[in-house]
Every structure is written in C-alpha cells, then in structure tokens.
Design an enzyme around this catalytic site. Structure first.
Site, PDB file in Angstrom:
ATOM      1  N   LYS A  35     -37.424 -47.068 -45.733  1.00 46.94           N
ATOM      2  CA  LYS A  35     -38.332 -47.337 -44.609  1.00 46.94           C
ATOM      3  C   LYS A  35     -39.795 -47.439 -45.032  1.00 46.94           C
ATOM      4  N   THR A  42     -39.138 -38.615 -51.413  1.00 49.56           N
ATOM      5  CA  THR A  42     -39.983 -37.420 -51.461  1.00 49.56           C
ATOM      6  C   THR A  42     -40.356 -37.103 -52.903  1.00 49.56           C
ATOM      7  N   SER A 147     -35.098 -35.145 -46.660  1.00 46.77           N
ATOM      8  CA  SER A 147     -35.536 -34.038 -45.800  1.00 46.77           C
ATOM      9  C   SER A 147     -37.016 -34.153 -45.464  1.00 46.77           C
ATOM     10  N   GLY A 187     -44.479 -22.786 -52.341  1.00 46.43           N
ATOM     11  CA  GLY A 187     -45.553 -21.795 -52.206  1.00 46.43           C
ATOM     12  C   GLY A 187     -46.157 -21.407 -53.543  1.00 46.43           C
ATOM     13  N   GLY A 273     -39.659 -23.989 -46.254  1.00 43.82           N
ATOM     14  CA  GLY A 273     -38.394 -24.701 -46.397  1.00 43.82           C
ATOM     15  C   GLY A 273     -38.478 -26.106 -45.820  1.00 43.82           C
ATOM     16  N   MET A 320     -31.850 -28.090 -52.442  1.00 42.94           N
ATOM     17  CA  MET A 320     -32.643 -29.313 -52.251  1.00 42.94           C
ATOM     18  C   MET A 320     -33.373 -29.615 -53.549  1.00 42.94           C
ATOM     19  N   ALA A 322     -33.911 -32.585 -56.846  1.00 42.23           N
ATOM     20  CA  ALA A 322     -33.785 -33.997 -57.206  1.00 42.23           C
ATOM     21  C   ALA A 322     -32.571 -34.243 -58.099  1.00 42.23           C
ATOM     22  N   HIS A 446     -37.225 -22.045 -86.338  1.00 40.37           N
ATOM     23  CA  HIS A 446     -38.252 -21.004 -86.272  1.00 40.37           C
ATOM     24  C   HIS A 446     -39.602 -21.613 -86.628  1.00 40.37           C
TER      25      HIS A 446
HETATM   26  P1  FAD Z   1     -35.620 -37.995 -50.587  1.00 40.13           P
HETATM   27  O1  FAD Z   1     -36.258 -37.963 -51.908  1.00 40.13           O
HETATM   28  O2  FAD Z   1     -36.225 -37.202 -49.497  1.00 40.13           O
HETATM   29  O3  FAD Z   1     -35.595 -39.526 -50.159  1.00 40.13           O
HETATM   30  C1  FAD Z   1     -35.117 -39.940 -48.920  1.00 40.13           C
HETATM   31  C2  FAD Z   1     -35.661 -41.325 -48.618  1.00 40.13           C
HETATM   32  O4  FAD Z   1     -34.984 -41.849 -47.492  1.00 40.13           O
HETATM   33  C3  FAD Z   1     -37.151 -41.327 -48.248  1.00 40.13           C
HETATM   34  O5  FAD Z   1     -37.846 -42.265 -49.043  1.00 40.13           O
HETATM   35  C4  FAD Z   1     -37.166 -41.745 -46.780  1.00 40.13           C
HETATM   36  O6  FAD Z   1     -38.304 -42.527 -46.427  1.00 40.13           O
HETATM   37  C5  FAD Z   1     -35.899 -42.588 -46.698  1.00 40.13           C
HETATM   38  N1  FAD Z   1     -35.345 -42.712 -45.354  1.00 40.13           N
HETATM   39  C6  FAD Z   1     -35.126 -41.721 -44.441  1.00 40.13           C
HETATM   40  N2  FAD Z   1     -34.547 -42.243 -43.334  1.00 40.13           N
HETATM   41  C7  FAD Z   1     -34.401 -43.579 -43.557  1.00 40.13           C
HETATM   42  C8  FAD Z   1     -33.850 -44.662 -42.799  1.00 40.13           C
HETATM   43  N3  FAD Z   1     -33.316 -44.464 -41.594  1.00 40.13           N
HETATM   44  N4  FAD Z   1     -33.891 -45.895 -43.337  1.00 40.13           N
HETATM   45  C9  FAD Z   1     -34.423 -46.121 -44.566  1.00 40.13           C
HETATM   46  N5  FAD Z   1     -34.931 -45.128 -45.336  1.00 40.13           N
HETATM   47  C10 FAD Z   1     -34.916 -43.880 -44.828  1.00 40.13           C
HETATM   48  N6  FAD Z   1     -36.964 -31.099 -56.777  1.00 40.13           N
HETATM   49  C11 FAD Z   1     -36.735 -30.940 -58.098  1.00 40.13           C
HETATM   50  O7  FAD Z   1     -35.578 -31.030 -58.535  1.00 40.13           O
HETATM   51  N7  FAD Z   1     -37.753 -30.673 -58.972  1.00 40.13           N
HETATM   52  C12 FAD Z   1     -39.034 -30.559 -58.549  1.00 40.13           C
HETATM   53  O8  FAD Z   1     -39.922 -30.325 -59.361  1.00 40.13           O
HETATM   54  C13 FAD Z   1     -39.306 -30.703 -57.173  1.00 40.13           C
HETATM   55  N8  FAD Z   1     -40.565 -30.587 -56.706  1.00 40.13           N
HETATM   56  C14 FAD Z   1     -40.808 -30.770 -55.372  1.00 40.13           C
HETATM   57  C15 FAD Z   1     -42.113 -30.617 -54.907  1.00 40.13           C
HETATM   58  C16 FAD Z   1     -42.400 -30.784 -53.569  1.00 40.13           C
HETATM   59  C17 FAD Z   1     -43.814 -30.616 -53.083  1.00 40.13           C
HETATM   60  C18 FAD Z   1     -41.345 -31.131 -52.664  1.00 40.13           C
HETATM   61  C19 FAD Z   1     -41.642 -31.354 -51.215  1.00 40.13           C
HETATM   62  C20 FAD Z   1     -40.049 -31.272 -53.112  1.00 40.13           C
HETATM   63  C21 FAD Z   1     -39.768 -31.084 -54.468  1.00 40.13           C
HETATM   64  N9  FAD Z   1     -38.470 -31.176 -54.969  1.00 40.13           N
HETATM   65  C22 FAD Z   1     -38.226 -30.998 -56.302  1.00 40.13           C
HETATM   66  C23 FAD Z   1     -37.330 -31.492 -54.094  1.00 40.13           C
HETATM   67  C24 FAD Z   1     -36.969 -32.996 -54.203  1.00 40.13           C
HETATM   68  O9  FAD Z   1     -38.103 -33.766 -53.885  1.00 40.13           O
HETATM   69  C25 FAD Z   1     -35.819 -33.338 -53.276  1.00 40.13           C
HETATM   70  O10 FAD Z   1     -34.744 -32.463 -53.498  1.00 40.13           O
HETATM   71  C26 FAD Z   1     -35.362 -34.766 -53.510  1.00 40.13           C
HETATM   72  O11 FAD Z   1     -36.409 -35.687 -53.283  1.00 40.13           O
HETATM   73  C27 FAD Z   1     -34.178 -35.116 -52.603  1.00 40.13           C
HETATM   74  O12 FAD Z   1     -33.777 -36.407 -52.880  1.00 40.13           O
HETATM   75  P2  FAD Z   1     -33.026 -37.307 -51.800  1.00 40.13           P
HETATM   76  O13 FAD Z   1     -32.678 -38.569 -52.516  1.00 40.13           O
HETATM   77  O14 FAD Z   1     -31.953 -36.541 -51.155  1.00 40.13           O
HETATM   78  O15 FAD Z   1     -34.085 -37.599 -50.635  1.00 40.13           O
HETATM   79  P1  NAD Z   2     -38.056 -22.313 -50.122  1.00 41.76           P
HETATM   80  O1  NAD Z   2     -36.806 -22.152 -49.372  1.00 41.76           O
HETATM   81  O2  NAD Z   2     -38.039 -22.360 -51.594  1.00 41.76           O
HETATM   82  O3  NAD Z   2     -39.072 -21.141 -49.733  1.00 41.76           O
HETATM   83  C1  NAD Z   2     -39.426 -20.846 -48.423  1.00 41.76           C
HETATM   84  C2  NAD Z   2     -39.981 -19.433 -48.390  1.00 41.76           C
HETATM   85  O4  NAD Z   2     -40.573 -19.210 -47.132  1.00 41.76           O
HETATM   86  C3  NAD Z   2     -38.897 -18.377 -48.592  1.00 41.76           C
HETATM   87  O5  NAD Z   2     -39.278 -17.501 -49.627  1.00 41.76           O
HETATM   88  C4  NAD Z   2     -38.841 -17.692 -47.236  1.00 41.76           C
HETATM   89  O6  NAD Z   2     -38.493 -16.332 -47.328  1.00 41.76           O
HETATM   90  C5  NAD Z   2     -40.265 -17.879 -46.732  1.00 41.76           C
HETATM   91  N1  NAD Z   2     -40.423 -17.784 -45.273  1.00 41.76           N
HETATM   92  C6  NAD Z   2     -39.594 -18.248 -44.311  1.00 41.76           C
HETATM   93  N2  NAD Z   2     -40.078 -17.934 -43.093  1.00 41.76           N
HETATM   94  C7  NAD Z   2     -41.246 -17.247 -43.282  1.00 41.76           C
HETATM   95  C8  NAD Z   2     -42.205 -16.647 -42.416  1.00 41.76           C
HETATM   96  N3  NAD Z   2     -42.075 -16.662 -41.087  1.00 41.76           N
HETATM   97  N4  NAD Z   2     -43.277 -16.031 -42.976  1.00 41.76           N
HETATM   98  C9  NAD Z   2     -43.426 -15.986 -44.317  1.00 41.76           C
HETATM   99  N5  NAD Z   2     -42.529 -16.532 -45.179  1.00 41.76           N
HETATM  100  C10 NAD Z   2     -41.461 -17.169 -44.675  1.00 41.76           C
HETATM  101  O7  NAD Z   2     -38.739 -23.634 -49.496  1.00 41.76           O
HETATM  102  P2  NAD Z   2     -40.023 -24.445 -49.967  1.00 41.76           P
HETATM  103  O8  NAD Z   2     -40.825 -23.669 -50.950  1.00 41.76           O
HETATM  104  O9  NAD Z   2     -40.674 -24.913 -48.702  1.00 41.76           O
HETATM  105  O10 NAD Z   2     -39.386 -25.678 -50.695  1.00 41.76           O
HETATM  106  C11 NAD Z   2     -38.521 -26.583 -49.981  1.00 41.76           C
HETATM  107  C12 NAD Z   2     -37.491 -27.167 -50.893  1.00 41.76           C
HETATM  108  O11 NAD Z   2     -38.094 -28.014 -51.850  1.00 41.76           O
HETATM  109  C13 NAD Z   2     -36.747 -26.086 -51.633  1.00 41.76           C
HETATM  110  O12 NAD Z   2     -35.395 -26.165 -51.282  1.00 41.76           O
HETATM  111  C14 NAD Z   2     -36.917 -26.388 -53.072  1.00 41.76           C
HETATM  112  O13 NAD Z   2     -35.717 -26.366 -53.775  1.00 41.76           O
HETATM  113  C15 NAD Z   2     -37.512 -27.783 -53.106  1.00 41.76           C
HETATM  114  N6  NAD Z   2     -38.563 -27.773 -54.151  1.00 41.76           N
HETATM  115  C16 NAD Z   2     -38.162 -27.657 -55.444  1.00 41.76           C
HETATM  116  C17 NAD Z   2     -39.110 -27.572 -56.443  1.00 41.76           C
HETATM  117  C18 NAD Z   2     -38.652 -27.424 -57.849  1.00 41.76           C
HETATM  118  O14 NAD Z   2     -37.494 -27.677 -58.131  1.00 41.76           O
HETATM  119  N7  NAD Z   2     -39.513 -27.035 -58.777  1.00 41.76           N
HETATM  120  C19 NAD Z   2     -40.460 -27.576 -56.129  1.00 41.76           C
HETATM  121  C20 NAD Z   2     -40.830 -27.656 -54.797  1.00 41.76           C
HETATM  122  C21 NAD Z   2     -39.863 -27.763 -53.816  1.00 41.76           C
END
Ligand code: FAD
Ligand code: NAD
Length: 468
Positions: A35, A42, A147, A187, A273, A320, A322, A446
C-alpha cells in the site's frame, strides 16, 4: 478459469518480499501488493534498519566520548549534528528500498502499489488514491500485512508529543528529555539511541524486569549496564495516562508502592508492543479467521481456514521478528511447491541491539525450571576475555544451559559485545545437536569474543573453564 498469477503476496515487509522471491525462484508467476510507495514494510522503513543505523551512529559517538580518553584518543568539541544523524539513517533506508526494487525486477515479480482487499478467496481489489481500482486473481495468496504500534488505556498516541518508534526515528531536533513507556526491545533500543546522544531518558516498565520475555538474568544485567549509562529505569511501575501539554508530555504512573507519580518530558515514546494489522483486508469475504488478539489463525503449515490462503510474520502468532517472518515466507513457498518444512520457533534467536548487545535462543532458565527439566549451567563473564579487555567491552556474560546426560544444548543466552552475531553459533549447535563436550573441543580463534562461549561449554561438560 485462468488466473492472473500463481501467487499474490499482500504486504512487502521481510516476510512478504522473501516469500515472493522464493516463490519466483521456484517458477511461480508472482505478484506483490504494497500500500505504500516503497517496499520493505516496517522492518526496512520504520523498524530494524533505521533503528540499527541510529544505534550504530549513537554508539560511535558514545565511544568517542566515553572510551576515547581512556584509550588515548582525545577529541575536542565532539557533538551531534542531529539533522545529519537522522538523515543518514534515512539514506540507509533508501539504499535498502532500492535493493528491494532491484530484487523484484531480477526475480520478475510484478509490484502493485495500493491496498489489497479480498473480494473472495481467489480475487483481490487493489485501491490507490486517485487511481482506478484494479482486480487481480491468483491461485494462492499470502497475507503478510504485519503490525502497527499498540497503546494502553489512558494513552492516546497523537504522534506529536505522545509518539511511537516511527516518530522517534524521525525527530527534527534532539529532545532534552524523553519518557519511554515500556522496557521491552523498542524501549531499551530507543533509550540507548537518545541517552547516548545526550537526551535525559526515563523508562517506565510495568513488570519487575527489562526485556521480560528473555531469560531473566539478561534483563538484570541490562538494568545495571543501562543505569550506568545514565538511563533512569523505573520497574514495577504502571503508567496511568500520558497527556500532550503543548510543548511537553505529562506522564502519570503508579510507582512500586502504588503511589501516584508524575514526570514531564519533551516526548513520551509509547513502546508497549505491537498489534497485528488486518484493517481493510476484506477478510470477511473469505473464511480466514482471526483469534482473540486479532491475529490471522494459521495451522502448522501457515495455512488459514481458506486452503489457498497462507499468512506469515507479525500478523500471525509467534515472535514479531523480521527473520521469523522471512523463514515463514520461505516455508510457505516451499510448502506450495510440495516440500513442506517446519520452523522450530523455540530456536528463533531474539536480539536486542543495545551495547552490550543481548541475544538468546532455546529454553530460558525459567522455562526449564517450570517444566522440571534438569540442566547444567555454564556461565562465563566477558570480563575474563582478553578480546573484551582489548576493546574495553567487559560488561556481560554468556550462559549456556545443557542436558546433563547427553550434553545437548538447551538454551544459549548472551549479554555482551557482539552477542547478536555470537548467537548464531548457539542456534547451529541446537539445530545440529552438537554436544557441549564437542563444542568445548573445537578450535576458537584467539583472541575473539567467541572464546567466552567455549569456556561456558567447558563448564557444563564438566571439564572446567580454562580462563577463570
Ligand atoms: P511488516 O514489515 O510490518 O510489513 C507489512 C507490510 O504490509 C507493510 O509494508 C504494510 O504497508 C503492508 N500492508 C498492510 N496492509 C496492506 C494491504 N491491505 N495491502 C497492501 N499492503 C499492505 N525485528 C527484527 O528481527 N530485528 C530488529 O532489529 C527489529 N527492529 C525493529 C525496530 C522497530 C522500531 C520496530 C517497530 C520493529 C522492529 N523489528 C525488528 C520487528 C520487525 O520490523 C517485524 O517483525 C517485521 O517487519 C515483520 O515483518 P512482516 O513482513 O510480517 O510485516
Ligand atoms: P515488547 O513486547 O518487547 O515490550 C513491551 C514492554 O512494555 C514490555 O516489557 C511490557 O511489560 C511493557 N508494558 C506493557 N504495558 C505497560 C504499561 N502499562 N506500563 C509500562 N510498561 C508496559 O514490545 P516493543 O518493545 O513495543 O516491541 C514491539 C515488537 O517489535 C516486539 O515484539 C519486538 O520483537 C519487535 N522489535 C524487535 C527488535 C529486535 O529484534 N531487536 C527491535 C524492536 C522491536
């Protein structure tokens, strides 16, 4: 009736684009629908890639300031050009977007820009502002729509003062103060970026631990390290509300004693989350079901209630991440091709890109205790590693958990320099059933950080660590 495509993937995140590439490699006529105007979802645009770019830049800055003088590196007037700091991360994102465009062309995957919505189980309509709707049909579909950030009662994300990670990755100026709700992965990573560059950061976490879903010893150590870096961390504290006050955000929470407290900051980052995204997908026109958390219900082969519609990544159950979405994309393409394979979700590594990094795979110690599984524990500190001393990275430890009888590796948990890369060895050991005594016998270069793991395996296999 002849279909337009063999497979249509809805969503171009890491799950969607990897599924499309693998399907195309297997000879299927494939299309991907996204889209937004850029591919990558993401992860590429507002997740993994820009956050890691900012983490690396801020780490370099922090190292010059805090490690430099100790190592005889003296630099005057070191400061952050915040605009450039953010712009560079956007440039990295752009390079990845271009890489994906290239991969789609190379694999002859047709890209449609617009929101896909099911008409029935074999057709979708693609809608884009000011363009005529397009309808395409396919034999198979993959829902890969990912998500969106979640919130909590009393906290309305207005993207102005009450923001999500998406806005935090694109701020125009460096904030003086930031409150982060949630001490999970986002966080602690965003706290690191901002705290290292000079923002006063406070994390308010509901549970009694940072990164509470990982092995608890990791969270304890991370608490020490991040506190030492100057981040204020309030555990067992429940946020009640966050309000935009114009130029600041006011956050009200209950402290450990249940007493109401308030804190004001330039921004309140909500990191509690993420929730699956299926808005506008037209699932009501199919038999696809959602569970009580809004996730698309799939079976072990990632098939929905419609046998020709699969789903993957953040929009279904499981972590969640990648790489989890990517692995599922490959699994679906190969299942459609008649070669199903299952994913061992327990061994999908989790990584947190703080410094030191945190990584884990397999059973946590808490899970083993709860299941009554007997285990050996080998814990070894980075402090005792010559490599860690050389680079002034002595915080942290590795912990390996193994089966006492056969030496099978049950879990590997690391907080320390390069944990993100070291964890691959643990995953391989578990997947290939290499025993702790074998892992203690092979050669490790090492000085490397990997030697810390060798000593831990020497402990569990009963031979005793060499370096401590
Ligand atoms: P997404 O990457 O969310 O992609 C979904 C796509 O679908 C989007 O582009 C959206 O626009 C599109 N879409 C939705 N609805 C429609 C529709 N109806 N028609 C067409 N397109 C649509 N994970 C890691 O493993 N390592 C990390 O270091 C990491 N860091 C992160 C940091 C942050 C700040 C965040 C928010 C997330 C991070 N994650 C990380 C989590 C990771 O981004 C997600 O787990 C991953 O992107 C999920 O992939 P996905 O393909 O399921 O969906
Ligand atoms: P998360 O689930 O990792 O952490 C959410 C935190 O918020 C938890 O520790 C929870 O206890 C806390 N929380 C919930 N309700 C609260 C409240 N009312 N007050 C205070 N704390 C509260 O979720 P996230 O950090 O938002 O990340 C979202 C997703 O993105 C995760 O599933 C993560 O796997 C993914 N992500 C992955 C990476 C990576 O792989 N390095 C980096 C960023 C995000």
């Amino acid at each position: 009736m002849e279909k337009d495509f063999d497979l249509v993937v809805i969503g171009s995140g890491p799950g969607g684009y990897v599924a499309a590439i693998r399907a195309s490699q297997l000879g299927y006529k494939t299309a991907i629908v996204e889209k937004y105007n850029v591919l990558g979802g993401t992860c590429t645009n507002v997740g993994c890639i820009p956050s890691k770019a900012l983490l690396d830049s801020s780490e370099n800055y922090y190292a010059i300031l805090h490690k430099g003088p100790k190592q005889g590196i003296l630099a005057d007037n070191v400061r952050i050009d915040f605009e450039k700091f953010i712009a560079r991360s956007k440039d990295v994102v752009k390079q990845n977007n271009e890489g994906l465009n290239f991969l789609m062309k190379k694999n002859k995957i047709q890209v449609f820009t617009g929101a896909g919505s099911f008409i029935d189980n074999s057709k979708i309509v693609i809608r884009k502002d000011q363009e005529e709707d397009k309808t395409i049909s396919a034999k198979y579909f993959i829902i890969a729509t990912g998500s969106k950030p979640a919130s909590i009662p009393g906290v309305d994300i207005d993207k102005d003062r009450i923001i999500t990670s998406t806005e935090a990755l694109s701020l125009k100026t460096q904030p003086a103060t930031m409150v982060i709700i949630g001490g999970g992965v986002i966080g602690v990573e965003m706290a690191s970026v901002y705290s290292r560059t000079g923002t006063k950061v406070t994390i308010i976490e509901y549970t009694d631990s940072l990164i509470p879903t990982m092995d608890r010893e990791l969270g304890k150590e991370l608490l020490k390290v991040l506190s030492k870096q100057g981040i204020e961390i309030l555990l067992s504290s429940k946020v009640q509300s966050a309000k935009n006050q114009g130029n600041s955000a006011l956050v009200t929470y209950l402290d450990t004693a249940g007493k109401e407290q308030q804190v004001t900051a330039d921004y309140c980052l909500v990191a509690v989350g993420r929730k699956p995204y299926t808005t506008g997908l037209g699932l009501e026109n199919t038999k696809v079901k959602l569970d009580d958390k809004g996730r698309v219900v799939v079976n072990d082969q990632l098939r929905t209630e419609e046998p020709n519609i699969y789903a993957l990544g953040d929009v279904i159950r499981g972590p969640m991440l990648a790489h989890k979405a990517e692995d599922e994309g490959v699994a679906i393409a190969e299942t459609i091709n008649g070669h199903p394979h299952t994913i061992n979700y327990l061994r999908i590594p989790s990584v947190v890109y703080t410094w030191p990094e945190v990584a884990g795979s397999g059973y946590t110690e808490e899970q083993l205790k709860e299941a009554g599984i007997v285990y050996n524990k080998g814990k070894f500190p980075f402090l005792a590693s010559g490599r860690a001393r050389a680079s002034d990275d002595m915080d942290g430890f590795v912990k390996v958990l193994t089966d006492p009888k056969y030496g099978e590796v049950l879990g590997v948990h690391i907080i320390g320099a390069r944990a993100a890369d070291l964890i691959a060895q643990g995953v391989i050991a578990m997947e290939c059933e290499i025993t702790d005594s074998e892992l203690g016998k092979i050669s490790y270069a090492h000085p490397t950080f990997s030697e810390v793991l060798k000593d831990a395996y020497l402990i569990t296999s009963g031979r005793g660590a060499i370096n401590i």
